[in-house]
Write a protein that holds these residues in place. Structure first.
Motif, mmCIF file in Angstrom:
data_model
loop_
_atom_site.group_PDB
_atom_site.id
_atom_site.type_symbol
_atom_site.label_atom_id
_atom_site.label_comp_id
_atom_site.label_asym_id
_atom_site.label_seq_id
_atom_site.Cartn_x
_atom_site.Cartn_y
_atom_site.Cartn_z
ATOM 1 N N ILE A 174 -118.901 -85.813 -18.410
ATOM 2 C CA ILE A 174 -117.713 -85.513 -17.605
ATOM 3 C C ILE A 174 -118.119 -85.580 -16.139
ATOM 4 C CG2 ILE A 174 -115.997 -83.768 -16.998
ATOM 5 C CD1 ILE A 174 -116.259 -82.685 -19.848
ATOM 6 N N ASN A 175 -117.411 -86.405 -15.382
ATOM 7 C CA ASN A 175 -117.697 -86.521 -13.954
ATOM 8 C C ASN A 175 -117.131 -85.318 -13.201
ATOM 9 O OD1 ASN A 175 -119.003 -89.029 -14.181
ATOM 10 N ND2 ASN A 175 -117.046 -90.114 -14.123
ATOM 11 N N VAL A 176 -117.917 -84.799 -12.280
ATOM 12 C CA VAL A 176 -117.492 -83.670 -11.459
ATOM 13 C C VAL A 176 -117.131 -84.199 -10.073
ATOM 14 C CG1 VAL A 176 -118.165 -81.459 -10.452
ATOM 15 C CG2 VAL A 176 -119.015 -82.131 -12.716
ATOM 16 N N THR A 177 -115.957 -83.856 -9.614
ATOM 17 C CA THR A 177 -115.499 -84.336 -8.310
ATOM 18 C C THR A 177 -116.288 -83.679 -7.180
ATOM 19 O OG1 THR A 177 -113.789 -82.630 -8.183
ATOM 20 C CG2 THR A 177 -113.164 -84.737 -9.181
ATOM 21 N N GLU A 178 -116.237 -84.304 -6.004
ATOM 22 C CA GLU A 178 -116.894 -83.738 -4.826
ATOM 23 C C GLU A 178 -116.219 -82.415 -4.429
ATOM 24 O OE1 GLU A 178 -119.568 -84.855 -3.245
ATOM 25 O OE2 GLU A 178 -119.776 -86.528 -4.658
ATOM 26 N N SER A 179 -116.986 -81.560 -3.781
ATOM 27 C CA SER A 179 -116.445 -80.278 -3.344
ATOM 28 C C SER A 179 -115.277 -80.473 -2.388
ATOM 29 C CB SER A 179 -117.536 -79.459 -2.649
ATOM 30 O OG SER A 179 -116.994 -78.298 -2.057
ATOM 31 N N ASP A 180 -114.208 -79.721 -2.623
ATOM 32 C CA ASP A 180 -113.040 -79.791 -1.740
ATOM 33 C C ASP A 180 -112.769 -78.441 -1.077
ATOM 34 O OD1 ASP A 180 -112.240 -78.419 -3.966
ATOM 35 O OD2 ASP A 180 -110.455 -79.637 -4.370
ATOM 36 N N VAL A 244 -111.502 -77.343 23.036
ATOM 37 C CA VAL A 244 -112.813 -76.970 22.500
ATOM 38 C C VAL A 244 -112.653 -75.891 21.422
ATOM 39 C CG1 VAL A 244 -115.079 -75.993 23.043
ATOM 40 C CG2 VAL A 244 -113.980 -77.586 24.633
ATOM 41 N N PHE A 245 -111.816 -74.884 21.687
ATOM 42 C CA PHE A 245 -111.653 -73.807 20.716
ATOM 43 C C PHE A 245 -111.011 -74.325 19.427
ATOM 44 C CE2 PHE A 245 -109.851 -69.979 18.817
ATOM 45 C CZ PHE A 245 -110.942 -69.118 18.888
ATOM 46 N N LYS A 246 -110.067 -75.254 19.573
ATOM 47 C CA LYS A 246 -109.443 -75.852 18.386
ATOM 48 C C LYS A 246 -110.471 -76.621 17.568
ATOM 49 C CE LYS A 246 -105.560 -78.804 17.014
ATOM 50 N NZ LYS A 246 -104.420 -79.639 17.509
ATOM 51 N N ALA A 247 -111.346 -77.365 18.227
ATOM 52 C CA ALA A 247 -112.407 -78.099 17.525
ATOM 53 C C ALA A 247 -113.398 -77.143 16.880
ATOM 54 C CB ALA A 247 -113.123 -79.029 18.503
ATOM 55 N N LEU A 248 -113.645 -75.997 17.540
ATOM 56 C CA LEU A 248 -114.542 -74.984 16.980
ATOM 57 C C LEU A 248 -113.974 -74.413 15.687
ATOM 58 C CD1 LEU A 248 -117.130 -73.223 17.541
ATOM 59 C CD2 LEU A 248 -115.590 -71.563 18.575
ATOM 60 N N LEU A 249 -112.704 -74.049 15.694
ATOM 61 C CA LEU A 249 -112.063 -73.544 14.477
ATOM 62 C C LEU A 249 -112.039 -74.600 13.383
ATOM 63 C CD1 LEU A 249 -108.993 -71.446 15.721
ATOM 64 C CD2 LEU A 249 -111.182 -70.615 14.844
ATOM 65 N N HIS A 250 -111.779 -75.845 13.772
ATOM 66 C CA HIS A 250 -111.761 -76.939 12.791
ATOM 67 C C HIS A 250 -113.095 -77.004 12.051
ATOM 68 C CE1 HIS A 250 -110.579 -81.022 11.330
ATOM 69 N NE2 HIS A 250 -111.888 -81.171 11.301
ATOM 70 N N PHE A 251 -114.201 -76.913 12.784
ATOM 71 C CA PHE A 251 -115.507 -76.947 12.130
ATOM 72 C C PHE A 251 -115.720 -75.723 11.253
ATOM 73 C CE2 PHE A 251 -119.842 -75.419 11.967
ATOM 74 C CZ PHE A 251 -120.455 -76.479 11.322
ATOM 75 N N ILE A 252 -115.387 -74.543 11.758
ATOM 76 C CA ILE A 252 -115.627 -73.314 11.005
ATOM 77 C C ILE A 252 -114.919 -73.351 9.656
ATOM 78 C CG2 ILE A 252 -115.067 -70.848 10.963
ATOM 79 C CD1 ILE A 252 -115.773 -70.748 13.929
ATOM 80 N N TYR A 253 -113.701 -73.879 9.626
ATOM 81 C CA TYR A 253 -112.930 -73.891 8.379
ATOM 82 C C TYR A 253 -113.206 -75.133 7.524
ATOM 83 C CZ TYR A 253 -110.045 -69.831 9.571
ATOM 84 O OH TYR A 253 -109.601 -68.563 9.848
ATOM 85 N N ARG A 254 -113.445 -76.274 8.153
ATOM 86 C CA ARG A 254 -113.564 -77.529 7.385
ATOM 87 C C ARG A 254 -114.995 -78.073 7.311
ATOM 88 N NH1 ARG A 254 -108.503 -77.915 9.861
ATOM 89 N NH2 ARG A 254 -106.799 -78.458 8.436
ATOM 90 N N ASP A 255 -115.903 -77.566 8.133
ATOM 91 C CA ASP A 255 -117.295 -78.020 8.152
ATOM 92 C C ASP A 255 -117.420 -79.482 8.586
ATOM 93 O OD1 ASP A 255 -119.948 -77.085 7.868
ATOM 94 O OD2 ASP A 255 -120.192 -78.323 6.080
ATOM 95 N N THR A 256 -116.464 -79.970 9.379
ATOM 96 C CA THR A 256 -116.497 -81.330 9.911
ATOM 97 C C THR A 256 -116.113 -81.303 11.381
ATOM 98 O OG1 THR A 256 -114.180 -81.770 9.321
ATOM 99 C CG2 THR A 256 -115.875 -82.342 7.671
ATOM 100 N N LEU A 257 -116.376 -82.411 12.060
ATOM 101 C CA LEU A 257 -115.958 -82.557 13.443
ATOM 102 C C LEU A 257 -114.562 -83.162 13.502
ATOM 103 C CD1 LEU A 257 -119.201 -83.999 15.091
ATOM 104 C CD2 LEU A 257 -118.394 -81.638 15.127
ATOM 105 N N THR A 258 -113.826 -82.840 14.526
ATOM 106 C CA THR A 258 -112.501 -83.426 14.691
ATOM 107 C C THR A 258 -112.631 -84.877 15.153
ATOM 108 O OG1 THR A 258 -112.334 -82.800 17.019
ATOM 109 C CG2 THR A 258 -111.588 -81.181 15.396
ATOM 110 N N GLU A 259 -111.553 -85.641 14.969
ATOM 111 C CA GLU A 259 -111.558 -87.036 15.406
ATOM 112 C C GLU A 259 -111.700 -87.130 16.918
ATOM 113 O OE1 GLU A 259 -108.097 -88.944 13.946
ATOM 114 O OE2 GLU A 259 -108.679 -88.800 11.834
ATOM 115 N N GLU A 260 -111.228 -86.132 17.643
ATOM 116 C CA GLU A 260 -111.332 -86.151 19.100
ATOM 117 C C GLU A 260 -112.789 -86.161 19.556
ATOM 118 O OE1 GLU A 260 -109.332 -84.266 17.429
ATOM 119 O OE2 GLU A 260 -107.298 -84.644 18.164
ATOM 120 N N VAL A 261 -113.661 -85.521 18.786
ATOM 121 C CA VAL A 261 -115.080 -85.519 19.131
ATOM 122 C C VAL A 261 -115.626 -86.936 19.062
ATOM 123 C CG1 VAL A 261 -117.371 -84.737 18.443
ATOM 124 C CG2 VAL A 261 -115.454 -83.155 18.399
ATOM 125 N N ASP A 262 -115.263 -87.696 18.024
ATOM 126 C CA ASP A 262 -115.711 -89.073 17.892
ATOM 127 C C ASP A 262 -115.192 -89.928 19.037
ATOM 128 O OD1 ASP A 262 -117.072 -88.611 15.541
ATOM 129 O OD2 ASP A 262 -115.317 -88.973 14.295
#
Length: 356
Positions: A174-180, A244-262
């Protein structure tokens, strides 16, 4: 006669295993600056690259400006890839590429990968074993070609170490999906359900959850549970702007960088003040709130912006934000690429950073 299946002699399920052989690939770029000064060092004398790791082994590129063997009479330059640590029958494929610096992409490629079906991988039996070409390129042609520009040669080397492993296969799996989990916490931030604290950043309100913030950041954990702000429902943030604070919260909750950082990082130029980019400001926020993974992600982004004009600025930023990996990269880049007045100016910046 077929065996009888009884409770005492149950039928066992068949098993299966599979041997998988593949290559672990890695590349290294060797820049040879000052070719004309290296020429004439003598037949059999070489310039070696830094060691680089591929497939659990260390390798080095050897460039012989006057050829490897006396019989070639300095007519050819020689290039080899060498096993730089102890190994026993290391099997690998190799590719050596002399880079066309005209931008036309007409590189000179010697590839063992292309001939692997005919000859198989090459075996290196001990430290110092080599694969390469005594007659890699005729020197007279090289010195009048687009491979040599501003007295500089660039050689790319790819190594593919052959490894084999046994996989035990199950007939039913049984394949296990990636963590969501990041998307679930992200949804929690988006819909604000259960929020118990609000941040006021330049008049804009950001609802959040104390437990999530405390789990991710030692600074928030101390603020909410070890300090005087346990019951505080609104916190005014004065040292970060809203983006900056919005990007900080985005990382804290999603563990990724926002597109604006890229976007900001990819459009950075020598005329743009790097310390004002979202990536740089987010690096400072990561340092303040103890977010080590975010710090490393920002360091990785800023590495792409290092150039002669920006390295001193990025070094100062790295030092102030305790970004040790980024600082190390800046120092190495400067040692390899700066000269004269630029290097003296950089040394002053490095000295000033060390004194802080």
């Amino acid at each position: 006669m077929a065996a009888t299946v009884t409770p005492e002699n149950p039928r066992t399920s068949p098993t299966i295993s599979r041997s998988v052989t593949h290559t672990v690939n890695g590349s290294h770029k060797f820049v040879i600056q000052g070719y004309s000064l290296a020429k004439g060092m003598g037949v059999g004398k070489h310039i070696a690259s830094d060691l680089f790791a591929v497939g659990g082994y260390h390798w080095a590129i050897y460039f012989y400006p006057d050829g490897k063997n006396p019989e070639d009479n300095s007519t050819y330059v020689s290039v080899f890839i060498a096993l730089a640590n102890d190994g026993s029958d290391v099997r690998a494929l190799f590719e050596l590429t002399l880079v066309d610096q005209s931008g036309h992409g007409k590189h000179k490629v010697h590839s063992h990968f292309d001939r692997s079906l005919e000859s198989g991988p090459y075996t290196l039996k001990y430290k110092g074993s080599m694969w390469g070409y005594k007659r890699f390129f005729r020197r007279s042609l090289l010195e009048s070609s687009d491979f040599l520009k501003n007295d500089c040669l660039k050689i790319n080397c790819t190594v593919g170490v052959v490894v084999s492993a046994i996989e035990n296969l199950q007939l039913h799996s049984i394949n296990v999906t990636e963590s969501d989990i990041g998307s679930h916490f992200g949804a929690l931030l988006d819909n604000m359900e259960g929020s118990d604290v609000t941040f006021n950043v330049a008049g804009e309100k950001f609802p959040a959850h104390k437990l999530v913030l405390a789990a991710r950041s030692p600074e928030f954990r101390s603020k909410f549970f070890d300090g005087l702000d346990v019951e505080q429902q609104e916190i005014i943030v004065t040292d970060l702007d809203t983006k900056v604070f919005k990007a900080l919260l985005h990382f804290i909750y999603r563990d990724t960088l926002t597109e604006e950082v890229d976007e900001v990082s990819s459009t950075t130029s020598s005329d743009f003040l790097i310390s004002e980019t979202l990536t740089a400001k987010l690096l400072a926020a990561a340092d303040k709130y103890g977010l080590e993974r975010l710090r490393m992600m920002c360091e990785s982004r800023l590495c792409k912006d290092i150039c002669v004009n920006s390295v001193s600025i990025i070094l100062t930023l790295a030092d102030s934000c305790h970004a040790t990996e980024l600082k190390s990269v800046c120092l190495k880049f400067a040692a390899e690429n700066l000269a004269g007045e630029n290097k003296n100016e950089f040394r002053y910046c490095a000295f000033s950073a060390e004194k802080k």
